[in-house]
Each structure stands twice: as C-alpha cells, then as structure tokens.
Design a protein around this motif. Structure first.
Motif, PDB file in Angstrom:
ATOM      1  N   ASP A  47      38.618 105.590  -1.855  1.00  0.00           N
ATOM      2  CA  ASP A  47      38.324 106.650  -2.833  1.00  0.00           C
ATOM      3  C   ASP A  47      38.223 106.085  -4.245  1.00  0.00           C
ATOM      4  O   ASP A  47      37.327 106.438  -5.011  1.00  0.00           O
ATOM      5  N   ILE A  48      39.165 105.214  -4.588  1.00  0.00           N
ATOM      6  CA  ILE A  48      39.170 104.679  -5.954  1.00  0.00           C
ATOM      7  C   ILE A  48      37.950 103.779  -6.159  1.00  0.00           C
ATOM      8  O   ILE A  48      37.250 103.866  -7.172  1.00  0.00           O
ATOM      9  N   ALA A  49      37.673 102.945  -5.157  1.00  0.00           N
ATOM     10  CA  ALA A  49      36.540 102.018  -5.308  1.00  0.00           C
ATOM     11  C   ALA A  49      35.226 102.774  -5.460  1.00  0.00           C
ATOM     12  O   ALA A  49      34.350 102.366  -6.219  1.00  0.00           O
ATOM     13  N   SER A  50      35.093 103.905  -4.753  1.00  0.00           N
ATOM     14  CA  SER A  50      33.788 104.579  -4.802  1.00  0.00           C
ATOM     15  C   SER A  50      33.503 105.138  -6.197  1.00  0.00           C
ATOM     16  O   SER A  50      32.352 105.288  -6.583  1.00  0.00           O
ATOM     17  N   ILE A  51      34.552 105.405  -6.973  1.00  0.00           N
ATOM     18  CA  ILE A  51      34.318 105.852  -8.357  1.00  0.00           C
ATOM     19  C   ILE A  51      33.628 104.721  -9.126  1.00  0.00           C
ATOM     20  O   ILE A  51      32.671 104.929  -9.866  1.00  0.00           O
ATOM     21  N   PHE A  52      34.133 103.499  -8.903  1.00  0.00           N
ATOM     22  CA  PHE A  52      33.667 102.394  -9.745  1.00  0.00           C
ATOM     23  C   PHE A  52      32.409 101.708  -9.215  1.00  0.00           C
ATOM     24  O   PHE A  52      31.752 100.981  -9.939  1.00  0.00           O
ATOM     25  N   PHE A  53      32.090 101.960  -7.946  1.00  0.00           N
ATOM     26  CA  PHE A  53      30.819 101.446  -7.438  1.00  0.00           C
ATOM     27  C   PHE A  53      29.673 102.347  -7.863  1.00  0.00           C
ATOM     28  O   PHE A  53      28.518 102.052  -7.632  1.00  0.00           O
ATOM     29  N   GLY A  54      30.034 103.478  -8.422  1.00  0.00           N
ATOM     30  CA  GLY A  54      29.002 104.414  -8.859  1.00  0.00           C
ATOM     31  C   GLY A  54      28.586 104.123 -10.283  1.00  0.00           C
ATOM     32  O   GLY A  54      28.858 103.063 -10.842  1.00  0.00           O
ATOM     33  N   ASN A  55      27.926 105.091 -10.857  1.00  0.00           N
ATOM     34  CA  ASN A  55      27.441 104.943 -12.216  1.00  0.00           C
ATOM     35  C   ASN A  55      27.869 106.211 -12.952  1.00  0.00           C
ATOM     36  O   ASN A  55      27.401 107.296 -12.638  1.00  0.00           O
ATOM     37  N   ASN A  56      28.805 106.066 -13.869  1.00  0.00           N
ATOM     38  CA  ASN A  56      29.353 107.263 -14.507  1.00  0.00           C
ATOM     39  C   ASN A  56      29.271 107.139 -16.019  1.00  0.00           C
ATOM     40  O   ASN A  56      29.427 106.050 -16.558  1.00  0.00           O
ATOM     41  N   PHE A  57      29.058 108.236 -16.664  1.00  0.00           N
ATOM     42  CA  PHE A  57      29.240 108.240 -18.119  1.00  0.00           C
ATOM     43  C   PHE A  57      29.543 109.652 -18.587  1.00  0.00           C
ATOM     44  O   PHE A  57      29.239 110.628 -17.910  1.00  0.00           O
ATOM     45  N   SER A  58      30.170 109.699 -19.757  1.00  0.00           N
ATOM     46  CA  SER A  58      30.570 110.996 -20.288  1.00  0.00           C
ATOM     47  C   SER A  58      29.860 111.223 -21.612  1.00  0.00           C
ATOM     48  O   SER A  58      29.540 110.263 -22.332  1.00  0.00           O
ATOM     49  N   THR A  59      29.633 112.483 -21.940  1.00  0.00           N
ATOM     50  CA  THR A  59      29.042 112.775 -23.253  1.00  0.00           C
ATOM     51  C   THR A  59      29.969 112.267 -24.364  1.00  0.00           C
ATOM     52  O   THR A  59      29.519 112.019 -25.477  1.00  0.00           O
ATOM     53  N   ASN A  60      31.257 112.086 -24.036  1.00  0.00           N
ATOM     54  CA  ASN A  60      32.178 111.525 -25.035  1.00  0.00           C
ATOM     55  C   ASN A  60      31.745 110.124 -25.468  1.00  0.00           C
ATOM     56  O   ASN A  60      31.995 109.710 -26.592  1.00  0.00           O
ATOM     57  N   GLU A  61      31.117 109.383 -24.546  1.00  0.00           N
ATOM     58  CA  GLU A  61      30.678 108.024 -24.912  1.00  0.00           C
ATOM     59  C   GLU A  61      29.657 108.083 -26.044  1.00  0.00           C
ATOM     60  O   GLU A  61      29.635 107.223 -26.925  1.00  0.00           O
TER      61      GLU A  61
END
Ligand code: SF4
Length: 643
Positions: A237-251
């Motif tokens: 579960d944890i790895a699948s977060i980081f193998f993805g591509n994520n970004f937040s409007t906060n960035e």
C-alpha cells in the motif's frame, strides 16, 4: 577471533546465549536466520512470515550484521524502529563484540532548514502573528542545536503554519549548492547515514526518498548489500503511493510564495509575479470551490462528468506557463533561481498529465481537502515497477512480518510486489495457542449489515467482558461502528452498574490511551483500524480481544474500486483474489493483539458469523493461529474467569 556461523551464534552456548538471561534456543528463529543468511549470500529475495514469539528481529539482524556491509532496515512503525535502535541492535552488537554504527534516519521534515528559516526571518511574511514568535524560538533553537531536530523544540504546536517555512522538501532543498550546506542539519544527518553499517528508516521514507526523488538520500541505497522490510505487510500500500505520480495544488502555492521570497531577497521588482500569482491563487480557489464543503476522495471520471474541471485545470496550466516566463526573465543564476525554474517545470509536466490521454495502467483520483486538491495517479500494480527497481539494485531483498501468508500461501503478497522469484517460508508461532487461547464465534448473530448488529454485539460481548473483568480490546472496522459500540457499551455498563473504564479512540492520543489501559488493569479499549496493529500488550492486562466484523475494505475508496473493476474486466474474481486475502491479513493483525507472550492467555471473539457460515470462512479461520475453537458462551466465560 573467528566469527561464529549463524547457527553457532544462536546455539545454547553461542554468543547470543552469553548476553540473554535464561536464553533458550528457538528452532524457528534459527531456521529463519539461516534462510536470511543464504538470501544475503546469494543476493536473493526472501519472504518470511514469522509468527509472534519467533524473535524475527534477531533472526534477521544477526546474519545481516555478521555478513558485513551496509544494511537498510525499513519498518512501518516508530515503535519497532525504537526497539531495533535501543534494544535489539545493541544486544546483537554486544553478543558479536563488534562495533556497528547504527543510524536512525528521519525524513527531511524532521530537521530545521536554515536557508528557509533565514529567508522567512528576512521576509517577515507570516500567515498569522503567532508564527513570528514561533520563528524566534526556532531560530534560537537552531543557533544552539547540534541535531536541528524539530522534535526537540518546545512550545511550537505540531500543526503550526510555521513548519513549512522552516523545513525543506525534496523539491526546494538546494543540497550541496546551498549556502548553508556546511552547517545543514539534514545533510549532516545523511552523511552520518552514509557511514553507518545499519540504517533504519520507515517505509514512507524508503519509498519516497530512497527510490524516487531525493538525490542526497538515494546515495545510500547503492552502498547497501541488504534491504530488510519488517512489518512488510504494509509495503504494497505504501509503495503504490510513491510509484504513482502525485501533486497537490499546495505545491503551486508554495512555489509562488518561494518565488516571491526570492524576488524580495534579490530586491527585484516583482509586481507582475504578484499579479499572476494572485490570479493563479484565485483559479485554485475556484477549482476547489467546485466541490463545496466536502472533503473526500473521488475518481477523476466522476469529476469530469459533473463539473467543468478539465477546462479550469487547463487554465491554471496556462497561467502557470506565463509565470514560468517571468522566472526565466529574472537575471539571476543563483541555485535558488535554478531550483524555482526546475520546480516550475516539474509542476507544469505533472499538470499536463491530467488533460493528456490517460495511461490505462493508473487510477486517476483526487483527494479533496478543505483548501487544496491532491491529484493522484496510482498504478494498478507496482509489481513491474518494483521488479525494475530490484533489477537496478541487485542486493538481498528480505520481507518479513507476522502477517504475510493467506493459509499457507504467499501468492497474494508476492503477486502484489512482483516477487514471484522469492523463496518464501511460513514459520508458525511457538506459542501454545490450543491450550492458552480460544477463538469464539457467537451463535444467532444478525447479518453484519443489519441495523441491529451493533446492539446484538453488545448483548453478546457483555458477559465476556464481565467474566474477563474488563481487560478487553474491541477492534472495530469503522469509526462509525466504533463510536456506536462505545456509546451502547457505556449504557449497558450503566444498566448493570458496572464500572470498568471505557476508553475510546479519539479521546486522547493512542499512546496515552494504551498507557491508561495498562494502568487501570480493568479497562475496555475501543478502537478502529489504527488499533489493529502495533500494540504489544503483554501479560494479564489484556485477556479478551473482540472483533466486530471481518475487515473487508469498504467500497468507496477510488483506488480500491478501480482495482476491483480492473480484475473483473480481466475475468478474475476480485473477491477471492483480492478482497478476501486483504481481509485475512488485516484480521491476522487484529487477532495478533491477544497472545504476545508464551504465558499470555485469552479469548479472541469474532462477532461476524460469515467466518463460519460462508464457504470462504474456512479459508479465514485456517489462516489464524491454531486456537481452540468454540461457539459456546459458557466455555469462554468459564475460561476467562479462570484467568
Ligand atoms: S541544504 Fe537543503 S535542508 Fe539544508 S539548509 Fe540548504 S535548503 Fe535547507
């Protein structure tokens, strides 16, 4: 002095026996240690389920430390990190009589970033007036600290808005080009980790920084010859977060803030920057406003069908491109300026994924927060990605936990992680479950979805709690049920004039609730999923663990739903291949709270009769330790009274 073999190390007269009072050989521990030893020698992947009481930490530490070279140990919880750092590794070191340098590596948000702190002081732009006071405290601390660890700073609230202004991210850190590189707390800590033989991290840090982004930290991995994941059931579960591509409007917001800080610092006129940034902030607000007050997770398909989302996103993308032109016009070659441009380009690229043709290997979904939106592309499977990563790092990869197998099979875990080439082994707990513990499933329970289910649970559990004199954990599958059970139980206690304290998740921190549970000696602790693991309550203060329902993940989570749909499209049975194994592993974690020691005794009560009535139920209870089983209340109340 010649070093003992792994088998000799665990021998009744071996080095380990010299440092542990009353040492006794545990054959399963020796077997696991031998397997780890072979995996390290051959640089093979290994998956081991080690039941409670085997002593798995010693079983992997001893061969890993004896093999020499660098070892990275990744855990899911801080408790286990502390146990390794403060107890287990010092013990093995004492037994081996060799100096071993250990480093407990923390994420960068744990350290003060002097560059961002000084920039914040200079700009004096705070979200609120308290931040100014907090900043002074942080500056004072930073000037006098060796470690720079923010956990040592007193009187600055954990959720203060000052923290992002005084800590770095992988995106904004300047690394070796930073003017503070020589005194930087983070770089110092990472340098220490480079020279340590054992580096302890958590799974989030491993996948976020080691594998993917952080240049400074990713230097450590190629120097390792072994990576050990303990509490490995949490890795997929944890790895699948980081193998993805994520970004937040906060960035986007943080980048614009940092750019303004930089322009301030350089004394440049930045009216245009302010104007475009203000426009983008309005657009982000407008985008977030599409969802009203809700905070939830939604699939992207759902969004595009209900609002004009893509157009708004395209508009933000184009405004952001305009912003980039301003940055390139700035006549400055400083590392800060280069970093701003780099970050800008990365965000532009990430944004563009959301209106380009969709990659069908990913689930596209959004996390809607009160002021921001997180955009997530999560892979359906990490097996291939992780396989490639292992290819690039040909070392021993070892995965262990008390809960990895379903029945005796590791297929579920190995398929998720792409570890079909791994040797796997299930080592059962040495504890005598048949004599010391009982699995009780009550008769005449309604369907778990029935409106009267929780009320019936209370009637069924009350006699057991009374017989156990409190000393009970109730593990619920949802916060809603947990609250209802807590309220119903309080009223049941009142009716019977029973005064056992009832502690419910959320009333205080998890740590405090557990401490209070221990000190009362007759309490009932009610928690939902975060209480199903990581609690090690040995001895008579816990005699009864009650599980309300089988922990099937409820529909509603976009990634979960999409995975289910994907399996259906492929003609597979998602229930049998995915939902059931996942529930079994969670149930094993919950059940594992009961017997932590060879003298522990108690009852596991599962109120969900699907474990008996449904054809798949057998697969569930057969995956649990070998409890004595009963459906008779009198059996368990007598047993509990005898404890
Ligand atoms: S190197 Fe990174 S973390 Fe250290 S002071 Fe500079 S920006 Fe901050």
């Amino acid at each position: 002095m010649t070093q003992p073999s792994v088998t000799e190390f665990f021998d009744s007269n071996g080095p380990l026996s010299q440092v542990i009072d009353g040492y006794q050989i545990r054959p399963s521990q020796v077997e696991m240690a031998q397997m780890v030893d072979i995996a390290i020698t051959n640089q093979d992947p290994l998956v081991v389920e080690a039941g409670t009481g085997i002593g798995k930490t010693f079983a992997y530490l001893a061969p890993a430390l004896m093999a020499g070279g660098k070892v990275i140990i990744s855990t899911a919880t801080k408790n286990l990190q502390d146990q390794l750092f403060n107890k287990d590794i010092p013990k093995i070191r004492e037994a081996l009589k060799i100096p071993i340098k250990v480093n407990l590596l923390k994420g960068r948000s744990n350290y003060v970033c002097q560059l961002r702190m000084e920039d914040s002081i200079q700009s004096a732009q705070f979200v609120n007036k308290e931040d100014g006071t907090y900043l002074q405290k942080i500056k004072h601390f930073s000037d006098h600290s060796n470690s720079g660890e923010i956990s040592e700073i007193e009187n600055v609230p954990e959720f203060s808005t000052i923290w992002p202004m005084v800590t770095s991210t992988a995106d904004n850190c300047l690394g070796q080009s930073c003017e503070f590189a020589k005194s930087c707390f983070l770089l110092k800590a990472r340098k220490e980790a480079l020279t340590a033989e054992v580096v302890i991290v958590n799974h989030h840090l491993f996948f976020a920084d080691f594998m993917l982004k952080d240049e400074e930290i990713s230097e450590i991995l190629p120097k390792a010859n072994t990576v050990i994941f303990d509490e490995a059931h949490q890795v997929p579960d944890i790895a699948s977060i980081f193998f993805g591509n994520n970004f937040s409007t906060n960035e986007l917001v943080y980048l614009m803030q940092d750019a303004q800080l930089l322009y301030d610092k350089l004394g440049k006129n930045h009216k245009k920057l302010i104007d475009i940034s203000a426009g983008i902030l309005d657009e982000i607000k407008d985008l977030r406003g599409q969802f009203g007050a809700i905070n939830e997770r939604v699939t992207f398909e759902k969004i595009t069908s209900i609002v004009d989302f893509t157009e708004k996103l395209k508009s933000i993308h184009s405004s952001f491109l305009n912003l980039g032109q301003i940055f390139t016009l700035l006549d400055d070659q400083s590392p800060e300026q280069k970093k701003i441009i780099e970050r800008h380009d990365v965000i532009v690229e990430k944004l563009s994924h959301w209106f380009a043709e969709k990659n069908d290997q990913y689930v596209y979904w959004l996390d809607i927060f009160s002021k921001s939106i997180q955009f997530n592309m999560t892979p359906f499977s990490i097996a291939e990605g992780f396989g490639k990563f292992r290819e690039q790092n040909k070392i021993a990869w070892i995965f262990t936990s008390a809960t990895l197998a379903v029945n005796d099979s590791f297929n579920f875990f190995q398929n998720l992680m792409g570890l079909s080439d791994a040797v796997s082994k299930k080592l059962n707990s040495p504890f005598d479950f048949k004599s010391n513990a009982c699995l009780y499933v009550p008769n005449n329970m309604p369907d778990p979805n029935s409106a009267v289910f929780n009320l019936t649970v209370i009637k069924k559990i009350y006699p057991l709690i009374e017989a156990a004199k409190g000393r009970t954990f109730i593990l619920s599958t949802s916060l809603k049920s947990m609250r209802e059970i807590s309220a119903l139980l309080k009223s049941e206690f009142e009716q019977h004039d029973l005064s056992f304290p009832i502690l419910t998740q959320g009333e205080d921190s998890k740590r405090t609730l557990i401490d209070r549970f221990k000190s009362y000696g007759n309490a009932v602790l009610i928690g939902s999923m975060s209480f199903w693991e990581g609690i090690d309550m040995r001895g008579p203060s816990l005699s009864l663990v009650i599980i309300d329902k089988l922990p099937f993940q409820s529909p509603g989570d976009p990634v979960f739903e999409s995975r289910i749909n994907r399996l259906k499209e492929r003609g597979e049975n998602p229930f049998m291949t995915f939902q059931l194994p996942q529930a079994i592993i969670s149930l094993k974690q919950g059940a594992g709270r009961l017997i932590r020691d060879e003298v522990d005794r108690g009852v596991l009560m599962i109120c969900d009769t699907r474990i008996i009535d449904k054809p798949y139920g057998k697969r569930i209870w057969k995956s649990l330790p070998d409890f004595k089983r009963t459906r008779q209340e009198i059996d368990v109340t007598s047993f509990l009274k005898s404890l």
